[in-house]
Design an enzyme around this catalytic site. Structure first.
Site, PDB file in Angstrom:
ATOM      1  N   GLY A 273       0.833  -1.216   0.000  1.00 40.52           N
ATOM      2  CA  GLY A 273       0.000   0.000   0.000  1.00 40.52           C
ATOM      3  C   GLY A 273       0.852   1.244   0.000  1.00 40.52           C
ATOM      4  N   ASN A 274       0.271   2.368   0.339  1.00 40.22           N
ATOM      5  CA  ASN A 274       1.030   3.621   0.393  1.00 40.22           C
ATOM      6  C   ASN A 274       0.451   4.521   1.482  1.00 40.22           C
ATOM      7  OD1 ASN A 274      -1.059   5.458  -0.812  1.00 40.22           O
ATOM      8  ND2 ASN A 274      -0.837   3.995  -2.488  1.00 40.22           N
TER       9      ASN A 274
END
Ligand code: CTP
Length: 404
Positions: free
Chosen positions: A208-209
């Protein structure tokens, strides 16, 4: 001239900044508005009702139970007022507004308000930063009925500096004028994406980020306030849905693509504009393990495959047609010049109309942002501001594009 012939209830609460409410009253009168003053009893310790009745030509009410008034004062004031200002707004009145209390004339009138309610907080920076105050501010944003202008950074009454100083009277009046301006996005069907995507490795892990989703949610809320019909496609985030917005929750880039396609329709006729504020993961694990990967099996290799570029796909499908309008973000690291150059590259590569260039350090997880709006023939810097204000600047540019 959105204030001309408008009636504004001006509620004054008990802060040292109360004297600046007199200036606000004068500016409102100068812009052609009628002003109905009301004060909390603590406000009267700082400035007297006679000042307000004197300059507005209207009775300055303090007592909700005034027996000389025939009828219900809070109902009457809110029925007459097109908008309400709370200037200054103490942390106590913010708490009471967030809770929906109606224990004095100011809060009862706000609960009964027909139009926008705009509060201008003023307090010591430690009071503003306190988690209880911040929780009340978030709750007010979630309810979407009271908006805030300021506080701003600067000297406060004690001589200390910080965020807590009331916004300038002229900025308060300008913000009210903006709130009363006609809804320039009325009827516009807008799809906004926000937040990160999570690409599962196994049932408990993902790629993810750090996107919080705040910018996209602010755009959705601001567009709704300006009359747009908003579908918000949200990646994993705990943010509350802005009122009046249709929300579709997704987890992965493929789900986000499917939700955007569903909202816009195969022929893209289902939306007038798409704003891709989401930080879509560019890569996903090639496969998702059915069970949790155990560390006893050694360090796993997680081969990645590319995710589709959602907005580039929409841009390609639109081809040379003018609609729908397409807005992309470019979240980059580097100097301002590099960031704008990357954004210009994305404008052409993704075949979009507007790219919002921002630096990761200026934006990720923050409540404010600093951006450059990049179009084929111009670039416009939007100075650091609350994400809601940045959202309005982006929507101003989108509204101009839609009018063409
Ligand atoms: N975007 C998208 N689909 C993707 C990746 C990005 O629709 N798979 C959109 C984002 O929502 C954003 C814009 O494209 O509006 C730019 O995203 P960004 O991550 O900055 O750029 P990338 O296209 O991923 O390019 P690069 O990694 O080279 O910076």
């Amino acid at each position: 001239m959105p204030l001309r012939d408008k009636t504004v209830a001006l509620a004054v609460t008990g802060s040292i900044a109360a004297y600046k409410a007199v200036e606000v009253a004068r500016l409102l009168l100068g812009a052609g508005a009628r002003v109905l003053p009301l004060l909390t009893s603590s406000a009267t310790r700082f400035v007297g009702p006679v000042v307000f009745s004197g300059i507005t030509g209207e009775p300055a009410h303090v007592d909700m139970w005034d027996p000389s008034f025939a009828g219900e004062l809070h109902v009457s004031l809110s029925a007459r007022a097109d908008a309400m200002l709370v200037v200054p707004a103490t942390c106590d009145v913010l708490a009471r507004l967030a809770q929906g209390r109606a224990d004095d004339l100011v809060t009862a009138t706000a609960l009964c308000a027909r139009g926008p309610v705009l509060a201008a907080p003023a307090m010591h920076p430690r009071m503003w930063a306190h988690p209880a105050t911040q929780r009340n501010v978030e709750e007010l944003a979630r309810q979407g009925r009271v908006s805030l202008v300021g506080p701003v950074f600067g000297p406060v009454a004690s001589g200390e500096e910080g965020v807590g100083r009331m916004a300038d009277p002229a900025d308060i009046v300008a913000e009210l004028a903006r709130l009363l301006a006609p809804s320039d996005l009325a009827g516009v069907r807008l799809v906004v994406t926000a937040g990160p995507t999570h690409e599962p490795i196994d049932p408990v892990r993902f790629v993810g980020n750090r996107s919080s989703g705040k910018m996209g949610f602010a755009i959705a809320a601001a567009a709704r306030a300006r009359g747009a019909d908003v579908t918000l496609v949200a990646g994993p985030t705990a943010l509350a849905t802005p009122s009046g917005v249709t929300r579709v929750d997704v987890e992965t880039a493929l789900e986000m693509q499917a939700a955007v396609d569903a909202a816009m329709g195969a022929d893209l006729a289902g939306a007038d504009a798409l704003v891709m504020a989401a930080a879509v993961a560019d890569f996903r694990p090639a496969s998702r393990a059915q069970g949790k990967i155990k560390k006893g099996g050694g360090v796993p290799e997680v081969p990645l495959v590319a995710n589709p570029d959602i907005i580039a796909g929409v841009g390609a499908r639109r081809g040379g047609a003018p609609a729908p309008a397409l807005v992309a973000f470019a979240l980059e690291t580097g100097s301002d010049e590099e960031i704008v150059a990357y954004a210009r590259g994305k404008l052409a590569a993704k075949k979009v109309d507007l790219v919002i260039a921002n630096a990761a350090g200026d934006s990720l997880g923050r409540d404010d942002n600093r951006v450059v709006l990049v179009t084929a023939d111009a670039q416009t810097a939007v100075p650091r501001a609350d994400k809601r204000r940045v959202a309005d600047a982006i929507l101003d540019a989108l509204a101009r594009r839609l009018r063409r």
